[in-house]
Structure formats: structure tokens, C-alpha cells
Design a protein around this motif. Structure first.
Motif, PDB file in Angstrom:
ATOM      1  N   GLU A 128      -6.182  -5.287   0.486  1.00 53.16           N
ATOM      2  CA  GLU A 128      -5.360  -6.461   0.375  1.00 53.16           C
ATOM      3  C   GLU A 128      -4.576  -6.329  -0.892  1.00 53.16           C
ATOM      4  O   GLU A 128      -3.414  -6.700  -1.118  1.00 53.16           O
ATOM      5  CB  GLU A 128      -6.127  -7.543   0.330  1.00 53.16           C
ATOM      6  CG  GLU A 128      -6.642  -8.044   1.827  1.00 53.16           C
ATOM      7  CD  GLU A 128      -5.767  -8.152   2.669  1.00 53.16           C
ATOM      8  OE1 GLU A 128      -4.454  -8.733   2.342  1.00 53.16           O
ATOM      9  OE2 GLU A 128      -5.936  -8.053   3.805  1.00 53.16           O
ATOM     10  N   ARG A 131      -1.396  -4.062  -0.473  1.00 49.61           N
ATOM     11  CA  ARG A 131      -0.495  -4.763   0.453  1.00 49.61           C
ATOM     12  C   ARG A 131       0.137  -5.728  -0.377  1.00 49.61           C
ATOM     13  O   ARG A 131       1.376  -6.047  -0.364  1.00 49.61           O
ATOM     14  CB  ARG A 131      -0.988  -5.415   1.762  1.00 49.61           C
ATOM     15  CG  ARG A 131      -1.627  -4.386   2.760  1.00 49.61           C
ATOM     16  CD  ARG A 131      -2.219  -5.259   3.949  1.00 49.61           C
ATOM     17  NE  ARG A 131      -1.095  -5.796   4.716  1.00 49.61           N
ATOM     18  CZ  ARG A 131      -1.415  -6.565   5.665  1.00 49.61           C
ATOM     19  NH1 ARG A 131      -2.778  -6.884   5.879  1.00 49.61           N
ATOM     20  NH2 ARG A 131      -0.436  -7.323   6.248  1.00 49.61           N
ATOM     21  N   GLN A 135       4.436  -5.736  -1.446  1.00 49.92           N
ATOM     22  CA  GLN A 135       5.075  -6.712  -0.857  1.00 49.92           C
ATOM     23  C   GLN A 135       6.547  -6.836  -1.274  1.00 49.92           C
ATOM     24  O   GLN A 135       6.969  -6.550  -2.439  1.00 49.92           O
ATOM     25  CB  GLN A 135       4.442  -8.155  -1.144  1.00 49.92           C
ATOM     26  CG  GLN A 135       5.168  -9.166  -0.293  1.00 49.92           C
ATOM     27  CD  GLN A 135       4.214 -10.435  -0.345  1.00 49.92           C
ATOM     28  OE1 GLN A 135       3.313 -10.500  -1.348  1.00 49.92           O
ATOM     29  NE2 GLN A 135       4.468 -11.524   0.232  1.00 49.92           N
ATOM     30  N   THR A 139       6.071  -2.629   4.078  1.00 47.92           N
ATOM     31  CA  THR A 139       5.320  -3.527   4.962  1.00 47.92           C
ATOM     32  C   THR A 139       4.293  -2.721   5.468  1.00 47.92           C
ATOM     33  O   THR A 139       4.710  -1.522   6.036  1.00 47.92           O
ATOM     34  CB  THR A 139       5.900  -4.110   5.890  1.00 47.92           C
ATOM     35  OG1 THR A 139       7.073  -5.137   5.414  1.00 47.92           O
ATOM     36  CG2 THR A 139       4.985  -4.884   6.968  1.00 47.92           C
ATOM     37  N   ALA A 145      -3.309   0.066   4.770  1.00 53.48           N
ATOM     38  CA  ALA A 145      -3.381  -0.129   3.558  1.00 53.48           C
ATOM     39  C   ALA A 145      -4.881   0.586   3.098  1.00 53.48           C
ATOM     40  O   ALA A 145      -4.981   0.721   2.087  1.00 53.48           O
ATOM     41  CB  ALA A 145      -3.185  -1.721   3.362  1.00 53.48           C
TER      42      ALA A 145
END
Length: 159
Positions: A128, A131, A135, A139, A145
């Protein structure tokens, strides 16, 4: 949706370096590469459709992603500060070490499962964060990820 199938990593290259500290760590890295190449979503903002070759490295406290086309010609490169990842990487490596030791010592199944759950939780948190940090640049789907986070941890073990 032909473009979606091309928005992927076709090859990932890691720098040569000393072997990882354990057979388990090496297997984890190899599995992450295999799974990543089998299925991934990787869509760099503003670039023509892939597939892409990604050179992944750690240099001067930064994670470097060098994105190239299928002929290995440079398209875009950028670095991410490792600072936000350091605690997760350290905790992940500590839990993986504990897991490896528990398996090797023939620990009770409950202890092994607890360590595996902790490892997966840290893995998810790392995915997370990756990612989030990418950002606006790239993507990624969650599984891509996760696999990239595994490779970041493997690279970090080599320093």
C-alpha cells in the motif's frame, strides 16, 4: 482492451550483488520475480503502452525505477526516498528471519502461522505504501505492488 494487456512488466532486472543471507530469502525473491512476470499491472503515466522492462535498484538511500521499452531503450527513471519504507523493511526482515528460524527449529504450527500472518500484514502495508508513493507516476495493482515490495526488501538485504 488490448492496451491493458500491454500495460505490464515483461522483464524485471535487479543489480548483481552478494547472495541473499539465506536460502529462504533467495527463494522468496525468485518467487516474487516469477509471480510478477506471470501476472502484473504496471501503467506508467504519460508513456506509450508497454510492455516494459524495469531495472530496479537501491542507490544513495533511494529506490530507483528505470522504466524501459521492450528494446531496453530508456523511457523514464525516477527515485523514491527509502525513508518511509525503512521501518517496514526492517520489521519485514525481522519477521521473515523469525519465520525461517521457527520452520527450521520445527516450532509449533501456531507459532509459524502467527509469524506468517505478521509477514503478510507487513507485506500488505508495504504494498500500500509503494502504491501511495508511486501515485501519479505509475499505476499498479495490489499484487504487483506486493511483489515489488518483496524485491525492495531483497535489494535492501544486500546492502
Amino acid at each position: 482492451m488490448a492496451g491493458v494487456a500491454t500495460q505490464r512488466i515483461a522483464s524485471i532486472l535487479l543489480p548483481e550483488g552478494p547472495p541473499l543471507p539465506s536460502r529462504f530469502a533467495e527463494q522468496d525473491r525468485e518467487q516474487a520475480v516469477r509471480d510478477l512476470l506471470l501476472e502484473n499491472v504496471f501503467s506508467p503515466e504519460g508513456l506509450a503502452p508497454g510492455p516494459y522492462i524495469v531495472h530496479l535498484a537501491l542507490r544513495d538511500g533511494r529506490l530507483l525505477l528505470d522504466i524501459r521499452d521492450s528494446a531496453d531503450a530508456p523511457l523514464r527513471a525516477f527515485g523514491l526516498a527509502l525513508g518511509p519504507f525503512r521501518r517496514l523493511i526492517k520489521d519485514y526482515q525481522m519477521v521473515v528471519g523469525g519465520y525461517e528460524q521457527a520452520v527450521g527449529d520445527g516450532a509449533m504450527e501456531a507459532r509459524i502461522q502467527t509469524l506468517d500472518m505478521a509477514r503478510r500484514g507487513l507485506h500488505n502495508e508495504g504494498a500500500e505504501l509503494l502504491r501511495e508513493r508511486l501515485q501519479g507516476r505509475v499505476t499498479l495493482d495490489f499484487e504487483t505492488a506486493r511483489r515489488l515490495f518483496t524485491l525492495v526488501c531483497a535489494l535492501h538485504q544486500r546492502i
